[in-house]
Design a protein around this motif. Structure first.
Motif, PDB file in Angstrom:
ATOM      1  N   GLY A   1       3.901  -5.967  -2.597  1.00  0.00           N
ATOM      2  CA  GLY A   1       3.443  -4.582  -2.561  1.00  0.00           C
ATOM      3  C   GLY A   1       4.355  -3.628  -3.311  1.00  0.00           C
ATOM      4  N   GLU A   2       4.374  -2.390  -2.894  1.00  0.00           N
ATOM      5  CA  GLU A   2       5.122  -1.332  -3.583  1.00  0.00           C
ATOM      6  C   GLU A   2       6.574  -1.739  -3.830  1.00  0.00           C
ATOM      7  OE1 GLU A   2       4.801   2.010  -1.022  1.00  0.00           O
ATOM      8  OE2 GLU A   2       2.703   2.426  -1.512  1.00  0.00           O
ATOM      9  N   GLY A   3       7.020  -1.610  -5.092  1.00  0.00           N
ATOM     10  CA  GLY A   3       8.402  -1.887  -5.443  1.00  0.00           C
ATOM     11  C   GLY A   3       8.744  -3.338  -5.640  1.00  0.00           C
ATOM     12  N   ALA A   4       7.778  -4.236  -5.501  1.00  0.00           N
ATOM     13  CA  ALA A   4       8.043  -5.671  -5.644  1.00  0.00           C
ATOM     14  C   ALA A   4       7.846  -6.095  -7.093  1.00  0.00           C
ATOM     15  CB  ALA A   4       7.128  -6.473  -4.733  1.00  0.00           C
ATOM     16  N   PHE A   5       8.812  -6.818  -7.644  1.00  0.00           N
ATOM     17  CA  PHE A   5       8.723  -7.303  -9.023  1.00  0.00           C
ATOM     18  C   PHE A   5       7.801  -8.505  -9.144  1.00  0.00           C
ATOM     19  CE2 PHE A   5      10.505 -10.884 -11.521  1.00  0.00           C
ATOM     20  CZ  PHE A   5      10.079 -10.486 -12.781  1.00  0.00           C
ATOM     21  N   ILE A   6       8.044  -9.535  -8.320  1.00  0.00           N
ATOM     22  CA  ILE A   6       7.380 -10.805  -8.539  1.00  0.00           C
ATOM     23  C   ILE A   6       5.893 -10.759  -8.228  1.00  0.00           C
ATOM     24  CG2 ILE A   6       7.705 -11.889  -6.269  1.00  0.00           C
ATOM     25  CD1 ILE A   6       8.333 -13.483  -9.765  1.00  0.00           C
ATOM     26  N   GLY A   7       5.472  -9.846  -7.349  1.00  0.00           N
ATOM     27  CA  GLY A   7       4.052  -9.739  -7.056  1.00  0.00           C
ATOM     28  C   GLY A   7       3.244  -9.374  -8.284  1.00  0.00           C
ATOM     29  N   ASN A   8       3.739  -8.427  -9.066  1.00  0.00           N
ATOM     30  CA  ASN A   8       3.057  -8.045 -10.313  1.00  0.00           C
ATOM     31  C   ASN A   8       2.975  -9.213 -11.273  1.00  0.00           C
ATOM     32  OD1 ASN A   8       2.246  -5.385  -9.896  1.00  0.00           O
ATOM     33  ND2 ASN A   8       4.266  -4.580 -10.402  1.00  0.00           N
ATOM     34  N   VAL A   9       4.054  -9.994 -11.365  1.00  0.00           N
ATOM     35  CA  VAL A   9       4.062 -11.148 -12.260  1.00  0.00           C
ATOM     36  C   VAL A   9       2.985 -12.153 -11.848  1.00  0.00           C
ATOM     37  CG1 VAL A   9       5.410 -13.136 -13.013  1.00  0.00           C
ATOM     38  CG2 VAL A   9       6.490 -10.882 -12.880  1.00  0.00           C
ATOM     39  N   HIS A  10       2.922 -12.457 -10.571  1.00  0.00           N
ATOM     40  CA  HIS A  10       1.899 -13.398 -10.083  1.00  0.00           C
ATOM     41  C   HIS A  10       0.495 -12.874 -10.360  1.00  0.00           C
ATOM     42  CE1 HIS A  10       3.987 -16.581  -7.647  1.00  0.00           C
ATOM     43  NE2 HIS A  10       4.994 -15.735  -7.820  1.00  0.00           N
ATOM     44  N   ARG A  11       0.284 -11.582 -10.150  1.00  0.00           N
ATOM     45  CA  ARG A  11      -1.063 -11.034 -10.369  1.00  0.00           C
ATOM     46  C   ARG A  11      -1.451 -11.092 -11.841  1.00  0.00           C
ATOM     47  NH1 ARG A  11       0.659  -7.542  -6.000  1.00  0.00           N
ATOM     48  NH2 ARG A  11       1.607  -6.065  -7.452  1.00  0.00           N
TER      49      ARG A  11
ATOM     50  N   ARG B   1      -1.969   0.779   1.348  1.00  0.00           N
ATOM     51  CA  ARG B   1      -1.795   1.657   0.194  1.00  0.00           C
ATOM     52  C   ARG B   1      -1.600   0.840  -1.084  1.00  0.00           C
ATOM     53  NH1 ARG B   1       2.308   5.354   2.005  1.00  0.00           N
ATOM     54  NH2 ARG B   1       3.894   3.971   1.137  1.00  0.00           N
ATOM     55  N   SER B   2      -0.842  -0.256  -0.984  1.00  0.00           N
ATOM     56  CA  SER B   2      -0.623  -1.127  -2.143  1.00  0.00           C
ATOM     57  C   SER B   2      -1.927  -1.753  -2.613  1.00  0.00           C
ATOM     58  CB  SER B   2       0.384  -2.229  -1.793  1.00  0.00           C
ATOM     59  OG  SER B   2       1.649  -1.688  -1.494  1.00  0.00           O
ATOM     60  N   GLY B   3      -2.738  -2.214  -1.661  1.00  0.00           N
ATOM     61  CA  GLY B   3      -4.015  -2.827  -2.027  1.00  0.00           C
ATOM     62  C   GLY B   3      -4.969  -1.856  -2.671  1.00  0.00           C
ATOM     63  N   GLU B   4      -5.019  -0.661  -2.144  1.00  0.00           N
ATOM     64  CA  GLU B   4      -5.916   0.344  -2.717  1.00  0.00           C
ATOM     65  C   GLU B   4      -5.447   0.760  -4.104  1.00  0.00           C
ATOM     66  OE1 GLU B   4      -6.216   3.396   0.222  1.00  0.00           O
ATOM     67  OE2 GLU B   4      -7.273   2.096   1.656  1.00  0.00           O
ATOM     68  N   ALA B   5      -4.127   0.725  -4.352  1.00  0.00           N
ATOM     69  CA  ALA B   5      -3.604   1.022  -5.689  1.00  0.00           C
ATOM     70  C   ALA B   5      -4.012  -0.040  -6.698  1.00  0.00           C
ATOM     71  CB  ALA B   5      -2.078   1.140  -5.645  1.00  0.00           C
ATOM     72  N   LEU B   6      -4.355  -1.225  -6.198  1.00  0.00           N
ATOM     73  CA  LEU B   6      -4.846  -2.305  -7.050  1.00  0.00           C
ATOM     74  C   LEU B   6      -6.378  -2.322  -7.122  1.00  0.00           C
ATOM     75  CD1 LEU B   6      -2.417  -5.086  -5.774  1.00  0.00           C
ATOM     76  CD2 LEU B   6      -2.356  -3.983  -8.023  1.00  0.00           C
ATOM     77  N   PHE B   7      -6.996  -1.262  -6.583  1.00  0.00           N
ATOM     78  CA  PHE B   7      -8.452  -1.066  -6.630  1.00  0.00           C
ATOM     79  C   PHE B   7      -9.216  -2.114  -5.823  1.00  0.00           C
ATOM     80  CE2 PHE B   7      -6.597   0.574 -10.573  1.00  0.00           C
ATOM     81  CZ  PHE B   7      -6.917   1.917 -10.450  1.00  0.00           C
ATOM     82  N   LEU B   8      -8.583  -2.606  -4.772  1.00  0.00           N
ATOM     83  CA  LEU B   8      -9.281  -3.521  -3.880  1.00  0.00           C
ATOM     84  C   LEU B   8     -10.115  -2.739  -2.868  1.00  0.00           C
ATOM     85  CD1 LEU B   8      -6.507  -6.153  -3.068  1.00  0.00           C
ATOM     86  CD2 LEU B   8      -8.220  -6.205  -4.884  1.00  0.00           C
ATOM     87  N   GLU B   9     -11.117  -3.402  -2.320  1.00  0.00           N
ATOM     88  CA  GLU B   9     -11.906  -2.783  -1.276  1.00  0.00           C
ATOM     89  C   GLU B   9     -10.992  -2.450  -0.089  1.00  0.00           C
ATOM     90  OE1 GLU B   9     -15.062  -1.863  -0.975  1.00  0.00           O
ATOM     91  OE2 GLU B   9     -15.497  -2.418  -3.058  1.00  0.00           O
ATOM     92  N   PRO B  10     -11.035  -1.222   0.410  1.00  0.00           N
ATOM     93  CA  PRO B  10     -10.161  -0.854   1.530  1.00  0.00           C
ATOM     94  C   PRO B  10     -10.280  -1.801   2.728  1.00  0.00           C
ATOM     95  CG  PRO B  10     -11.152   1.109   0.602  1.00  0.00           C
ATOM     96  CD  PRO B  10     -11.803  -0.062  -0.085  1.00  0.00           C
ATOM     97  N   SER B  11     -11.468  -2.324   2.954  1.00  0.00           N
ATOM     98  CA  SER B  11     -11.667  -3.214   4.103  1.00  0.00           C
ATOM     99  C   SER B  11     -10.959  -4.551   3.934  1.00  0.00           C
ATOM    100  CB  SER B  11     -13.162  -3.460   4.316  1.00  0.00           C
ATOM    101  OG  SER B  11     -13.719  -4.131   3.200  1.00  0.00           O
TER     102      SER B  11
END
Length: 382
Positions: A14-24, A49-59
Protein backbone atom coordinates in the motif's frame (compact mmCIF):
# COMPACT_ATOMS: atom_id res chain seq x y z
CA UNK A 1 -13.53 -20.67 -25.44
CA UNK A 2 -11.48 -17.48 -25.28
CA UNK A 3 -9.18 -17.23 -22.29
CA UNK A 4 -9.71 -14.41 -19.83
CA UNK A 5 -7.24 -12.46 -17.77
CA UNK A 6 -6.27 -14.05 -14.50
CA UNK A 7 -7.50 -12.14 -11.47
CA UNK A 8 -4.94 -11.20 -8.83
CA UNK A 9 -5.37 -10.09 -5.25
CA UNK A 10 -2.58 -8.44 -3.27
CA UNK A 11 -1.67 -8.38 0.41
CA UNK A 12 0.63 -5.51 1.36
CA UNK A 13 2.07 -3.00 -1.07
CA UNK A 14 0.00 0.00 0.00
CA UNK A 15 0.93 3.64 0.53
CA UNK A 16 4.70 4.21 0.62
CA UNK A 17 5.60 0.63 -0.31
CA UNK A 18 8.24 0.15 -3.03
CA UNK A 19 7.91 -3.52 -3.87
CA UNK A 20 4.14 -3.50 -4.22
CA UNK A 21 4.35 -1.16 -7.21
CA UNK A 22 7.01 -3.37 -8.78
CA UNK A 23 4.84 -6.48 -8.44
CA UNK A 24 1.82 -4.67 -9.89
CA UNK A 25 3.75 -3.37 -12.90
CA UNK A 26 5.32 -6.78 -13.52
CA UNK A 27 1.99 -8.60 -13.28
CA UNK A 28 0.39 -6.17 -15.68
CA UNK A 29 3.15 -6.01 -18.30
CA UNK A 30 1.94 -8.83 -20.55
CA UNK A 31 -1.76 -8.13 -20.18
CA UNK A 32 -2.51 -11.57 -18.80
CA UNK A 33 -3.19 -10.55 -15.21
CA UNK A 34 -5.54 -8.00 -13.67
CA UNK A 35 -5.41 -6.72 -10.09
CA UNK A 36 -8.97 -6.94 -8.81
CA UNK A 37 -8.72 -6.73 -5.03
CA UNK A 38 -6.38 -6.24 -2.14
CA UNK A 39 -5.67 -5.82 1.55
CA UNK A 40 -2.88 -3.31 1.15
CA UNK A 41 -2.15 -2.39 4.76
CA UNK A 42 -2.70 -3.63 8.30
CA UNK A 43 -4.51 -0.32 8.81
CA UNK A 44 -7.98 -0.83 7.27
CA UNK A 45 -8.31 2.86 6.39
CA UNK A 46 -4.96 2.93 4.59
CA UNK A 47 -5.75 -0.37 2.91
CA UNK A 48 -9.00 0.88 1.43
CA UNK A 49 -7.48 4.22 0.49
CA UNK A 50 -4.59 2.45 -1.27
CA UNK A 51 -6.97 0.22 -3.22
CA UNK A 52 -9.15 3.08 -4.32
CA UNK A 53 -6.02 4.96 -5.48
CA UNK A 54 -5.44 1.98 -7.78
CA UNK A 55 -9.00 2.42 -9.14
CA UNK A 56 -10.27 -0.82 -7.66
CA UNK A 57 -13.90 -1.30 -6.76
CA UNK A 58 -14.34 0.03 -3.20
CA UNK A 59 -16.11 -3.18 -2.20
CA UNK A 60 -12.96 -5.14 -3.05
CA UNK A 61 -10.55 -2.94 -1.08
CA UNK A 62 -10.46 -4.97 2.10
CA UNK A 63 -9.54 -4.09 5.66
CA UNK A 64 -7.61 -7.33 6.27
CA UNK A 65 -6.31 -10.31 4.33
CA UNK A 66 -8.68 -12.67 6.16
CA UNK A 67 -11.64 -10.55 5.13
CA UNK A 68 -10.37 -10.59 1.56
CA UNK A 69 -9.98 -14.37 1.41
CA UNK A 70 -13.38 -15.01 2.98
CA UNK A 71 -15.27 -12.59 0.75
CA UNK A 72 -13.40 -13.54 -2.42
CA UNK A 73 -14.04 -17.23 -1.75
CA UNK A 74 -17.76 -16.48 -1.50
CA UNK A 75 -17.86 -14.86 -4.96
CA UNK A 76 -18.80 -16.82 -8.08
CA UNK A 77 -15.77 -18.55 -9.64
CA UNK A 78 -15.96 -16.24 -12.64
CA UNK A 79 -15.54 -13.17 -10.43
CA UNK A 80 -13.24 -14.15 -7.57
CA UNK A 81 -9.48 -13.73 -7.64
CA UNK A 82 -7.40 -16.64 -8.99
CA UNK A 83 -4.29 -16.05 -6.89
CA UNK A 84 -2.78 -13.70 -4.34
CA UNK A 85 0.51 -11.81 -4.43
CA UNK A 86 2.13 -11.39 -0.99
CA UNK A 87 4.31 -8.29 -0.67
CA UNK A 88 4.29 -7.66 3.09
CA UNK A 89 7.27 -7.56 5.46
CA UNK A 90 8.68 -11.03 6.14
CA UNK A 91 6.89 -11.74 9.41
CA UNK A 92 3.49 -11.88 7.69
CA UNK A 93 4.40 -14.08 4.70
CA UNK A 94 3.54 -17.39 6.33
CA UNK A 95 0.26 -16.32 7.91
CA UNK A 96 -1.00 -14.83 4.66
CA UNK A 97 0.07 -17.81 2.54
CA UNK A 98 -1.48 -20.24 5.04
CA UNK A 99 -4.80 -18.41 4.95
CA UNK A 100 -4.70 -18.25 1.15
CA UNK A 101 -4.19 -21.99 0.80
CA UNK A 102 -6.91 -22.73 3.35
CA UNK A 103 -9.33 -20.65 1.27
CA UNK A 104 -8.32 -22.33 -2.00
CA UNK A 105 -6.09 -19.72 -3.66
CA UNK A 106 -2.73 -20.03 -5.42
CA UNK A 107 0.12 -17.93 -3.98
CA UNK A 108 3.04 -15.95 -5.36
CA UNK A 109 5.24 -14.36 -2.70
CA UNK A 110 8.13 -11.96 -2.43
CA UNK A 111 11.31 -13.35 -0.92
CA UNK A 112 12.42 -14.48 1.58
CA UNK A 113 9.55 -16.93 1.74
CA UNK A 114 8.90 -16.82 5.45
CA UNK A 115 10.12 -15.49 8.79
CA UNK A 116 12.00 -18.71 9.60
CA UNK A 117 13.07 -22.05 8.15
CA UNK A 118 10.54 -23.81 10.38
CA UNK A 119 7.73 -21.78 8.81
CA UNK A 120 9.02 -22.62 5.32
CA UNK A 121 8.84 -26.32 6.13
CA UNK A 122 5.31 -25.89 7.49
CA UNK A 123 4.45 -24.03 4.29
CA UNK A 124 5.54 -27.03 2.24
CA UNK A 125 3.11 -29.22 4.21
CA UNK A 126 0.30 -26.73 3.56
CA UNK A 127 1.05 -26.69 -0.16
CA UNK A 128 0.99 -30.47 -0.34
CA UNK A 129 -2.29 -30.54 1.57
CA UNK A 130 -3.99 -27.84 -0.49
CA UNK A 131 -2.51 -28.95 -3.82
CA UNK A 132 -2.34 -25.28 -4.83
CA UNK A 133 0.51 -23.58 -6.67
CA UNK A 134 3.23 -21.58 -4.92
CA UNK A 135 5.76 -19.27 -6.55
CA UNK A 136 8.62 -17.21 -5.11
CA UNK A 137 9.86 -14.08 -6.87
CA UNK A 138 13.60 -14.62 -7.13
CA UNK A 139 13.64 -11.91 -9.77
CA UNK A 140 17.05 -12.47 -11.24
CA UNK A 141 16.17 -15.92 -12.54
CA UNK A 142 13.88 -14.10 -14.98
CA UNK A 143 16.67 -12.44 -16.99
CA UNK A 144 17.28 -13.92 -20.46
CA UNK A 145 21.07 -14.08 -20.12
CA UNK A 146 20.84 -15.69 -16.69
CA UNK A 147 18.85 -18.46 -18.33
CA UNK A 148 21.37 -18.63 -21.18
CA UNK A 149 24.25 -18.86 -18.70
CA UNK A 150 22.49 -21.76 -16.97
CA UNK A 151 22.07 -23.46 -20.36
CA UNK A 152 25.73 -22.98 -21.28
CA UNK A 153 26.83 -24.61 -18.04
CA UNK A 154 24.25 -27.42 -18.22
CA UNK A 155 25.43 -28.32 -21.73
CA UNK A 156 29.07 -28.50 -20.59
CA UNK A 157 30.39 -25.56 -22.58
CA UNK A 158 32.65 -24.27 -19.79
CA UNK A 159 33.66 -27.72 -18.58
CA UNK A 160 33.33 -28.60 -14.91
CA UNK A 161 32.36 -25.79 -12.54
CA UNK A 162 35.32 -25.19 -10.21
CA UNK A 163 34.57 -21.82 -8.58
CA UNK A 164 31.64 -19.40 -8.29
CA UNK A 165 31.93 -15.80 -7.10
CA UNK A 166 28.78 -13.74 -6.53
CA UNK A 167 28.57 -10.20 -5.16
CA UNK A 168 25.49 -8.20 -4.24
CA UNK A 169 26.34 -4.75 -2.95
CA UNK A 170 24.24 -1.69 -2.19
CA UNK A 171 24.98 1.49 -0.25
CA UNK A 172 21.58 2.67 0.85
CA UNK A 173 21.98 1.69 4.53
CA UNK A 174 25.45 3.14 5.01
CA UNK A 175 24.49 5.85 7.51
CA UNK A 176 22.47 5.75 10.70
CA UNK A 177 20.00 8.30 9.35
CA UNK A 178 19.28 6.00 6.41
CA UNK A 179 17.17 3.84 8.73
CA UNK A 180 14.40 6.41 9.16
CA UNK A 181 12.43 5.47 6.04
CA UNK A 182 9.73 2.82 5.86
CA UNK A 183 11.77 0.47 3.66
CA UNK A 184 14.76 0.47 6.00
CA UNK A 185 12.84 0.44 9.27
CA UNK A 186 11.20 -2.96 8.90
CA UNK A 187 14.26 -4.60 7.30
CA UNK A 188 16.35 -3.69 10.35
CA UNK A 189 13.67 -4.76 12.83
CA UNK A 190 14.12 -8.37 14.02
CA UNK A 191 10.40 -8.57 14.82
CA UNK A 192 9.53 -7.97 11.15
CA UNK A 193 12.58 -9.06 9.14
CA UNK A 194 13.69 -12.08 11.13
CA UNK A 195 17.28 -12.93 12.11
CA UNK A 196 18.98 -11.12 9.23
CA UNK A 197 18.75 -7.87 7.30
CA UNK A 198 21.40 -7.99 4.59
CA UNK A 199 21.57 -11.75 4.05
CA UNK A 200 17.82 -12.04 4.32
CA UNK A 201 17.14 -9.16 1.95
CA UNK A 202 19.74 -9.50 -0.80
CA UNK A 203 22.20 -12.24 0.20
CA UNK A 204 19.48 -14.81 -0.35
CA UNK A 205 19.14 -13.57 -3.94
CA UNK A 206 22.88 -14.07 -4.44
CA UNK A 207 22.74 -17.60 -3.02
CA UNK A 208 19.76 -18.47 -5.21
CA UNK A 209 21.53 -17.17 -8.32
CA UNK A 210 24.70 -19.09 -7.45
CA UNK A 211 22.77 -22.36 -7.27
CA UNK A 212 20.44 -21.62 -10.20
CA UNK A 213 23.13 -20.82 -12.75
CA UNK A 214 25.81 -23.28 -11.62
CA UNK A 215 23.42 -26.19 -11.17
CA UNK A 216 25.18 -27.01 -7.90
CA UNK A 217 23.94 -26.86 -4.29
CA UNK A 218 25.61 -25.30 -1.28
CA UNK A 219 26.60 -28.12 1.08
CA UNK A 220 28.94 -26.33 3.52
CA UNK A 221 29.61 -22.73 4.48
CA UNK A 222 31.74 -20.40 6.56
CA UNK A 223 30.25 -16.97 7.31
CA UNK A 224 31.24 -13.58 8.71
CA UNK A 225 28.26 -11.22 9.08
CA UNK A 226 28.53 -7.74 10.54
CA UNK A 227 26.49 -4.77 11.74
CA UNK A 228 28.72 -1.88 10.75
CA UNK A 229 26.46 0.93 11.95
CA UNK A 230 26.39 1.19 15.73
CA UNK A 231 23.12 0.21 17.37
CA UNK A 232 21.84 -2.10 14.66
CA UNK A 233 20.60 -5.48 15.78
CA UNK A 234 20.84 -7.13 12.36
CA UNK A 235 23.62 -7.53 9.81
CA UNK A 236 24.14 -4.94 7.08
CA UNK A 237 27.23 -6.58 5.51
CA UNK A 238 28.71 -10.04 5.21
CA UNK A 239 30.85 -12.60 3.42
CA UNK A 240 30.10 -16.30 3.05
CA UNK A 241 32.51 -18.94 1.78
CA UNK A 242 30.77 -22.02 0.41
CA UNK A 243 31.51 -25.51 -0.82
CA UNK A 244 29.28 -26.77 -3.59
CA UNK A 245 27.87 -30.23 -4.23
CA UNK A 246 30.38 -31.05 -7.01
CA UNK A 247 33.37 -30.04 -4.86
CA UNK A 248 33.69 -26.52 -6.26
CA UNK A 249 34.35 -23.53 -4.01
CA UNK A 250 32.31 -20.34 -3.87
CA UNK A 251 32.47 -16.85 -2.45
CA UNK A 252 29.35 -14.79 -1.69
CA UNK A 253 29.57 -11.19 -0.53
CA UNK A 254 26.53 -9.13 0.34
CA UNK A 255 26.49 -5.55 1.57
CA UNK A 256 24.09 -2.67 2.11
CA UNK A 257 26.71 -0.24 3.41
CA UNK A 258 28.92 -0.08 0.28
CA UNK A 259 28.66 3.64 -0.42
CA UNK A 260 28.08 4.43 -4.07
CA UNK A 261 26.91 0.95 -5.03
CA UNK A 262 23.35 0.92 -6.32
CA UNK A 263 22.26 -2.64 -7.10
CA UNK A 264 25.61 -4.28 -7.67
CA UNK A 265 24.67 -7.89 -8.30
CA UNK A 266 27.35 -9.69 -10.28
CA UNK A 267 28.28 -13.34 -10.74
CA UNK A 268 31.22 -15.18 -12.28
CA UNK A 269 31.26 -18.94 -12.81
CA UNK A 270 34.68 -20.43 -13.51
CA UNK A 271 34.87 -23.75 -15.31
CA UNK A 272 37.72 -26.07 -16.27
CA UNK A 273 37.58 -24.78 -19.86
CA UNK A 274 35.98 -21.31 -19.77
CA UNK A 275 34.19 -18.83 -17.51
CA UNK A 276 31.00 -16.78 -17.56
CA UNK A 277 30.36 -13.35 -16.05
CA UNK A 278 27.09 -11.38 -15.78
CA UNK A 279 26.14 -8.12 -14.06
CA UNK A 280 22.58 -7.10 -13.22
CA UNK A 281 23.35 -3.44 -13.90
CA UNK A 282 24.36 -4.42 -17.47
CA UNK A 283 21.90 -7.25 -17.99
CA UNK A 284 22.03 -7.47 -21.79
CA UNK A 285 25.66 -8.64 -21.78
CA UNK A 286 27.08 -12.04 -20.80
CA UNK A 287 30.82 -12.60 -21.09
CA UNK A 288 32.34 -15.97 -21.91
CA UNK A 289 36.11 -16.00 -21.44
CA UNK A 290 38.93 -18.42 -22.25
CA UNK A 291 42.64 -18.75 -21.52
CA UNK A 292 43.88 -19.14 -25.09
CA UNK A 293 41.39 -17.30 -27.27
CA UNK A 294 39.53 -14.03 -27.30
CA UNK A 295 36.61 -13.42 -25.00
CA UNK A 296 33.09 -13.86 -26.38
CA UNK A 297 30.47 -11.22 -25.64
CA UNK A 298 26.92 -12.58 -25.79
CA UNK A 299 24.26 -9.93 -26.24
CA UNK A 300 20.55 -10.37 -25.64
CA UNK A 301 18.77 -11.01 -28.92
CA UNK A 302 21.92 -11.53 -31.04
CA UNK A 303 22.65 -15.08 -32.19
CA UNK A 304 21.22 -18.38 -31.03
CA UNK A 305 19.70 -18.93 -27.59
CA UNK A 306 18.17 -21.77 -25.64
CA UNK A 307 14.38 -22.00 -25.49
CA UNK A 308 14.13 -20.58 -21.96
CA UNK A 309 16.23 -17.54 -22.83
CA UNK A 310 14.24 -16.98 -26.03
CA UNK A 311 11.00 -17.08 -24.06
CA UNK A 312 12.37 -14.41 -21.72
CA UNK A 313 13.53 -12.01 -24.46
CA UNK A 314 10.93 -9.33 -25.16
CA UNK A 315 12.50 -6.73 -27.47
CA UNK A 316 14.85 -6.59 -30.47
CA UNK A 317 18.59 -6.44 -29.85
CA UNK A 318 19.82 -3.14 -28.47
CA UNK A 319 16.62 -2.32 -26.60
CA UNK A 320 17.44 -2.53 -22.90
CA UNK A 321 15.53 -5.07 -20.85
CA UNK A 322 15.87 -5.05 -17.11
CA UNK A 323 14.35 -5.50 -13.69
CA UNK A 324 10.67 -5.04 -14.52
CA UNK A 325 10.85 -7.31 -17.55
CA UNK A 326 12.60 -10.04 -15.55
CA UNK A 327 10.00 -9.68 -12.83
CA UNK A 328 7.25 -9.86 -15.44
CA UNK A 329 8.74 -13.06 -16.84
CA UNK A 330 8.10 -14.68 -13.47
CA UNK A 331 4.50 -13.47 -13.32
CA UNK A 332 3.79 -14.54 -16.89
CA UNK A 333 5.27 -17.98 -16.29
CA UNK A 334 3.25 -18.31 -13.07
CA UNK A 335 0.16 -17.38 -15.07
CA UNK A 336 1.03 -20.23 -17.46
CA UNK A 337 1.29 -22.59 -14.50
CA UNK A 338 -2.14 -21.51 -13.25
CA UNK A 339 -3.71 -21.92 -16.70
CA UNK A 340 -2.23 -25.44 -16.95
CA UNK A 341 -3.34 -26.36 -13.39
CA UNK A 342 -3.90 -29.04 -12.20
CA UNK A 343 -1.63 -30.37 -14.94
CA UNK A 344 2.07 -29.51 -15.01
CA UNK A 345 3.70 -27.26 -17.58
CA UNK A 346 5.19 -29.31 -20.38
CA UNK A 347 8.76 -28.60 -21.52
CA UNK A 348 8.84 -25.32 -19.65
CA UNK A 349 10.64 -24.24 -16.51
CA UNK A 350 8.43 -23.32 -13.57
CA UNK A 351 9.27 -20.28 -11.47
CA UNK A 352 11.09 -20.77 -8.13
CA UNK A 353 8.86 -22.64 -5.70
CA UNK A 354 8.77 -24.15 -2.24
CA UNK A 355 12.08 -26.02 -2.55
CA UNK A 356 13.81 -22.75 -3.41
CA UNK A 357 11.94 -21.14 -0.52
CA UNK A 358 13.23 -23.72 1.93
CA UNK A 359 16.79 -23.49 0.62
CA UNK A 360 16.66 -19.69 0.86
CA UNK A 361 15.55 -19.74 4.49
CA UNK A 362 18.13 -22.43 5.25
CA UNK A 363 20.84 -20.25 3.71
CA UNK A 364 19.88 -17.30 5.92
CA UNK A 365 19.74 -19.35 9.10
CA UNK A 366 22.92 -21.32 8.33
CA UNK A 367 24.84 -18.13 7.53
CA UNK A 368 23.75 -16.42 10.75
CA UNK A 369 24.52 -19.52 12.82
CA UNK A 370 27.93 -20.00 11.23
CA UNK A 371 28.83 -16.35 11.75
CA UNK A 372 28.42 -16.51 15.52
CA UNK A 373 30.24 -19.83 15.82
CA UNK A 374 33.94 -20.36 16.54
CA UNK A 375 33.90 -23.37 14.22
CA UNK A 376 35.10 -22.55 10.71
CA UNK A 377 33.06 -24.82 8.41
CA UNK A 378 29.43 -25.84 8.89
CA UNK A 379 27.23 -28.33 7.10
CA UNK A 380 24.38 -26.72 5.19
CA UNK A 381 21.47 -27.99 7.27
CA UNK A 382 17.85 -27.95 6.11
Amino acid sequence: MAQKKLKMGMVGGGEGAFIGNVHRMAANLDGQIELVCGAFSSDPVKSKRSGEALFLEPSRCYGSFLEMFEKEQALPASDRMDFVSIVTPNHLHFAVAKAAFEHGFHVICDKPATFSLQEAKQLKDLIEKSQKLYGLTHTYTGYPLVKQAKHIITTGQIGDVVKVVVQYSQGWLAAREDTSGKQAAWRLDPAQAGISCCMGDIGVHAANLMEYISGQRIIELCADLNSTVMGRQLDDDGTVLVRLSNGANGVLTSSQISIGDENGLAISIYGSEASLSWRQEEPNTLWMKFNHQGAKMIRTGVGEFCDEALAAIRTPAGHPEGYLEAFANLYTRFAMQIRAYPSQLQDRETIPGIEDAIRGMAFIENAVSASISDIKWHKFII
